[in-house]
Design a protein around this motif. Structure first.
Motif, PDB file in Angstrom:
ATOM      1  N   ARG A 114      43.406  39.979  41.526  1.00 33.82           N
ATOM      2  CA  ARG A 114      43.998  38.646  41.640  1.00 33.82           C
ATOM      3  C   ARG A 114      43.223  37.791  42.628  1.00 33.82           C
ATOM      4  NH1 ARG A 114      49.010  38.061  45.680  1.00 33.82           N
ATOM      5  NH2 ARG A 114      48.204  39.263  47.436  1.00 33.82           N
ATOM      6  N   LYS A 115      43.410  36.482  42.463  1.00 29.01           N
ATOM      7  CA  LYS A 115      42.850  35.508  43.396  1.00 29.01           C
ATOM      8  C   LYS A 115      43.983  34.583  43.809  1.00 29.01           C
ATOM      9  CE  LYS A 115      38.112  35.648  41.679  1.00 29.01           C
ATOM     10  NZ  LYS A 115      38.321  36.869  40.888  1.00 29.01           N
ATOM     11  N   THR A 116      44.221  34.500  45.096  1.00 29.66           N
ATOM     12  CA  THR A 116      45.348  33.725  45.595  1.00 29.66           C
ATOM     13  C   THR A 116      44.966  33.091  46.928  1.00 29.66           C
ATOM     14  OG1 THR A 116      47.727  33.818  46.069  1.00 29.66           O
ATOM     15  CG2 THR A 116      46.408  35.737  46.714  1.00 29.66           C
ATOM     16  N   ASP A 142      46.312  28.555  45.359  1.00 25.69           N
ATOM     17  CA  ASP A 142      47.646  28.339  44.790  1.00 25.69           C
ATOM     18  C   ASP A 142      47.908  26.852  44.555  1.00 25.69           C
ATOM     19  OD1 ASP A 142      47.977  31.054  44.947  1.00 25.69           O
ATOM     20  OD2 ASP A 142      49.318  31.016  46.679  1.00 25.69           O
TER      21      ASP A 142
END
Length: 232
Positions: A52-54, A59
Motif C-alpha cells: 500500500r501507499k498512504t 490520502d
C-alpha cells in the motif's frame, strides 16, 4: 496537453471545494486520465509499503483524484531524483514541494494543496541547541538532498551542511555525531525521530513554513500556456 488538463481540473476542484453545495456537480466534465506521480518514502506525508501507499499527502491527493475520476500511478525515487524526473517530463506531478525561485525556473507550481509546517532544528546535545539563526554557524547541519527550507538558509554559503537522501539517514547521522543539528519540517522531523527511538529535542529557533503544493513539469510544451485564471 496532459499538464493543461491537470491544471484545469485542479482549478475546477478547488472552486467546487469553496462551494460545498456544488461539490457533486461539475467534475463530470473533467476529462479522465492517468497521472504519473513521483513519490519518495517520507512518513507521515508519503508512506510507501509493498502492499500500500498512504500518508497525509497521498490520502489527500487520492481524495482529489477520486473526485476527478483519474487513475494514479506512483513512481518511486529519492526526493532529489524526483525533481529531475519532473523537470524532464518523466513524471506528471510531485506533491508537497514549497515554492522558491530556483524551482520555478524549471517546474511549474500548479496550486497550494497541503498545510504549511514550521521548519524545526532538532538536536541531541545541549551545546547544539539553536536559540537564534546565528547559532547555526560553526555547527554541521543535516539537510535533505534537494530540499528547500527558507531563503536565507538555502542561500547561506557560510553554513556547513551535510546532506542525505532521507530524514532517517540524517537522524542516524546526528545520533552518531556526524551532524550536530537536523533541520526538518515539523511532522516529518518529529515522526522520524520517534520511529527510530531517537530522543531529539526541538530548538527554540524555528521558521514558519510555506504552503506545499502540486507541481508539474515546467518544460512541458503545454506549460508554456498562460496560467489558468484563479491558480497562483
Amino acid at each position: 496537453m496532459k499538464v493543461t488538463l491537470i491544471k484545469a481540473a485542479m482549478l475546477c476542484l478547488f472552486v467546487l471545494a469553496a462551494a460545498p453545495a456544488w461539490s457533486q456537480q461539475g467534475t463530470e466534465t473533467v476529462e479522465p486520465l492517468t497521472v504519473v506521480v513521483g513519490v519518495d518514502h517520507a512518513p507521515p506525508y508519503r508512506i510507501l509499503e509493498p502492499d500500500r501507499k498512504t500518508g497525509l499527502y497521498l490520502d489527500m491527493f487520492e481524495e482529489m483524484t477520486s473526485r476527478l475520476g483519474w487513475a494514479v500511478e506512483y513512481r518511486e525515487a529519492p526526493f532529489r531524483r524526483l525533481q529531475l524526473m519532473l523537470q524532464q517530463g518523466e513524471i506528471d506531478m510531485m506533491l508537497g514541494l514549497v515554492r522558491n525561485g530556483a524551482r520555478e525556473q524549471s517546474m511549474e507550481f500548479v496550486a497550494p494543496a497541503f498545510p504549511p509546517e514550521r521548519r524545526l532544528f532538532l538536536y541531541l546535545d545541549e551545546a547544539n541547541r539553536v536559540d537564534r539563526y546565528q547559532d547555526l554557524y560553526g555547527k554541521t547541519i543535516g539537510v535533505l538532498e534537494g530540499a528547500s527550507y527558507f531563503s536565507r538558509f538555502d542561500k547561506d554559503t557560510d553554513l556547513l551542511k551535510a546532506s542525505a537522501a532521507h530524514y532517517e539517514n540524517l537522524m542516524l547521522m546526528m545520533q552518531k555525531g556526524r551532524v550536530d543539528v537536523v533541520v526538518a519540517p515539523e511532522l516529518v522531523g518529529l515522526y522520524t525521530a520517534k520511529s527510530l527511538g531517537i530522543e531529539a529535542r526541538v530548538s527554540p529557533f524555528f521558521v514558519p513554513g510555506s504552503d506545499p503544493g502540486l507541481w508539474c513539469p515546467g518544460n512541458h510544451p503545454s506549460c508554456a500556456m498562460p496560467m489558468i485564471s484563479g491558480l497562483p
